[in-house]
Design a protein around this motif. Structure first.
Motif, PDB file in Angstrom:
ATOM      1  N   ILE A 127       0.557  -1.179  -0.030  1.00  0.00           N
ATOM      2  CA  ILE A 127       0.085   0.056   0.023  1.00  0.00           C
ATOM      3  C   ILE A 127       0.958   1.337  -0.087  1.00  0.00           C
ATOM      4  CG2 ILE A 127      -2.056  -1.053   1.092  1.00  0.00           C
ATOM      5  CD1 ILE A 127      -0.997   0.100   3.791  1.00  0.00           C
ATOM      6  N   GLU A 128       0.249   2.261  -0.336  1.00  0.00           N
ATOM      7  CA  GLU A 128       1.063   3.692  -0.421  1.00  0.00           C
ATOM      8  C   GLU A 128       0.132   4.817   0.133  1.00  0.00           C
ATOM      9  OE1 GLU A 128       1.632   4.510  -4.382  1.00  0.00           O
ATOM     10  OE2 GLU A 128      -0.408   4.719  -5.017  1.00  0.00           O
ATOM     11  N   GLY A 143      -6.334   3.785   9.514  1.00  0.00           N
ATOM     12  CA  GLY A 143      -5.774   4.909   8.555  1.00  0.00           C
ATOM     13  C   GLY A 143      -6.361   4.611   7.048  1.00  0.00           C
ATOM     14  N   PHE A 144      -6.238   5.685   6.466  1.00  0.00           N
ATOM     15  CA  PHE A 144      -6.682   5.531   5.171  1.00  0.00           C
ATOM     16  C   PHE A 144      -5.610   5.211   4.295  1.00  0.00           C
ATOM     17  CE2 PHE A 144      -8.894   9.211   7.036  1.00  0.00           C
ATOM     18  CZ  PHE A 144     -10.376   8.564   6.827  1.00  0.00           C
ATOM     19  N   SER A 145      -5.476   4.356   3.137  1.00  0.00           N
ATOM     20  CA  SER A 145      -4.492   3.791   2.358  1.00  0.00           C
ATOM     21  C   SER A 145      -5.006   3.474   1.082  1.00  0.00           C
ATOM     22  CB  SER A 145      -3.576   2.951   2.813  1.00  0.00           C
ATOM     23  OG  SER A 145      -4.584   1.528   3.097  1.00  0.00           O
ATOM     24  N   VAL A 164      -8.276   1.573   5.668  1.00  0.00           N
ATOM     25  CA  VAL A 164      -9.471   1.995   5.139  1.00  0.00           C
ATOM     26  C   VAL A 164      -9.092   2.383   3.512  1.00  0.00           C
ATOM     27  CG1 VAL A 164     -11.478   3.767   4.719  1.00  0.00           C
ATOM     28  CG2 VAL A 164     -10.533   3.228   6.978  1.00  0.00           C
ATOM     29  N   ARG A 165      -9.283   1.494   2.475  1.00  0.00           N
ATOM     30  CA  ARG A 165      -8.818   1.512   1.215  1.00  0.00           C
ATOM     31  C   ARG A 165      -9.445   2.584   0.191  1.00  0.00           C
ATOM     32  NH1 ARG A 165      -5.366  -3.290   1.195  1.00  0.00           N
ATOM     33  NH2 ARG A 165      -4.330  -2.676   3.082  1.00  0.00           N
ATOM     34  N   MET A 166      -9.019   3.019  -0.606  1.00  0.00           N
ATOM     35  CA  MET A 166      -9.373   3.988  -1.488  1.00  0.00           C
ATOM     36  C   MET A 166      -8.464   3.671  -2.899  1.00  0.00           C
ATOM     37  SD  MET A 166      -7.858   7.281   0.234  1.00  0.00           S
ATOM     38  CE  MET A 166      -8.334   6.826   1.652  1.00  0.00           C
ATOM     39  N   ASP A 170      -7.366   8.879  -5.490  1.00  0.00           N
ATOM     40  CA  ASP A 170      -8.112   9.200  -4.175  1.00  0.00           C
ATOM     41  C   ASP A 170      -6.936   9.248  -3.160  1.00  0.00           C
ATOM     42  OD1 ASP A 170     -10.546   9.524  -5.473  1.00  0.00           O
ATOM     43  OD2 ASP A 170     -11.254   7.613  -5.109  1.00  0.00           O
ATOM     44  N   GLY A 171      -5.952   8.346  -2.959  1.00  0.00           N
ATOM     45  CA  GLY A 171      -4.933   8.239  -2.075  1.00  0.00           C
ATOM     46  C   GLY A 171      -4.070   9.397  -2.246  1.00  0.00           C
ATOM     47  N   ASN A 172      -3.814   9.762  -3.516  1.00  0.00           N
ATOM     48  CA  ASN A 172      -2.922  10.871  -3.910  1.00  0.00           C
ATOM     49  C   ASN A 172      -3.551  12.093  -3.264  1.00  0.00           C
ATOM     50  OD1 ASN A 172      -1.158   9.197  -4.999  1.00  0.00           O
ATOM     51  ND2 ASN A 172      -1.851   9.648  -7.158  1.00  0.00           N
ATOM     52  N   ALA A 173      -5.024  12.233  -3.517  1.00  0.00           N
ATOM     53  CA  ALA A 173      -5.535  13.476  -2.816  1.00  0.00           C
ATOM     54  C   ALA A 173      -5.694  13.531  -1.287  1.00  0.00           C
ATOM     55  CB  ALA A 173      -6.783  13.735  -3.514  1.00  0.00           C
ATOM     56  N   MET A 174      -5.768  12.436  -0.771  1.00  0.00           N
ATOM     57  CA  MET A 174      -5.707  12.145   0.582  1.00  0.00           C
ATOM     58  C   MET A 174      -4.256  12.524   1.218  1.00  0.00           C
ATOM     59  SD  MET A 174      -7.261  11.499   3.781  1.00  0.00           S
ATOM     60  CE  MET A 174      -8.745  10.603   3.464  1.00  0.00           C
ATOM     61  N   TRP A 175      -3.330  12.284   0.702  1.00  0.00           N
ATOM     62  CA  TRP A 175      -1.921  12.491   1.134  1.00  0.00           C
ATOM     63  C   TRP A 175      -1.588  13.780   1.069  1.00  0.00           C
ATOM     64  CZ3 TRP A 175       1.682   9.511   3.420  1.00  0.00           C
ATOM     65  CH2 TRP A 175       3.108   9.948   3.555  1.00  0.00           C
ATOM     66  N   THR A 176      -1.774  14.539  -0.068  1.00  0.00           N
ATOM     67  CA  THR A 176      -1.665  15.715  -0.194  1.00  0.00           C
ATOM     68  C   THR A 176      -2.497  16.634   0.886  1.00  0.00           C
ATOM     69  OG1 THR A 176      -1.260  15.607  -2.319  1.00  0.00           O
ATOM     70  CG2 THR A 176      -1.998  17.790  -1.791  1.00  0.00           C
TER      71      THR A 176
END
Length: 188
Positions: A127-128, A143-145, A164-166, A170-176
């Motif tokens: 995951i990332e 956490g989200f991943s 909590v997978r996406m 969407d993960g890139n947007a969450m990370w930012t």
């Protein structure tokens, strides 16, 4: 005589229900403070129990849930399996579907506590963009991943996982968006 007995039984039943209802009310109104649910705290990183979102806007199903707070925040609706990234002034930056983990946080207010770029998930999936915000059931980090293969499979119920997978986008947007200490509001 049978007619009179039925009236007595009905009256006694109604009186008994009234007494039980009154006693239940008294019991709930007199719960010791040590047993009462703690009040939500907006600035705490611990979960705030007793938080209830208002009914969902049926005319605007993708609207941020009412009662999810204010200001910049991540809103995670457990029942809707959806996340909102809410910027300053309450403007939705992005909303997307997620796949809940097998262990979920309780509704409440949390803060992003840590982040990891790329790791192996507790379910063995690479995951990332991991954004951790809670601990559930005593020791399960939540956490989200995003899975590197972009999958959003249902979690194995036999594993106690908090991911909590996406989707990767969407993960890139969450990370930012969700840096350390950003508020995360979990609603039912």
């Amino acid at each position: 005589m049978a007619r009179g007995s039925a009236g007595i039984v009905s009256g006694l039943t109604a009186a008994a229900l009234a007494v039980v209802g009154f006693l239940a009310y008294q019991a709930s109104a007199n719960v010791p403070a040590t047993l009462a649910a703690p009040k939500p705290k907006a600035s705490s990183s611990a979960p705030a129990t007793g938080h209830a979102a208002r009914p969902k806007d049926k005319d605007h199903p993708l609207a941020v849930p009412a009662g999810s707070g204010s200001g910049t925040r991540v809103v995670y609706a457990l029942g809707d399996r959806r996340v909102w990234l809410v910027g300053p002034g309450g403007k939705t930056v992005r909303t997307f579907a997620v796949m809940p983990s097998s262990v979920n946080p309780k509704p409440g207010v949390y803060r992003v506590s840590s982040r990891s770029g790329t790791i192996k998930g507790s379910d063995g999936v690479p995951i990332e963009h991991v954004v951790r915000f809670a601990v559930a059931d005593g020791n399960v980090p939540v956490g989200f991943s995003a899975a590197k293969d972009d999958s959003m499979k249902s979690p194995d119920p036999s594993l106690r996982t908090g991911g909590v997978r996406m989707r990767r986008a969407d993960g890139n947007a969450m990370w930012t968006f969700a840096t350390v200490d950003v508020k995360v509001v979990v609603v039912p």
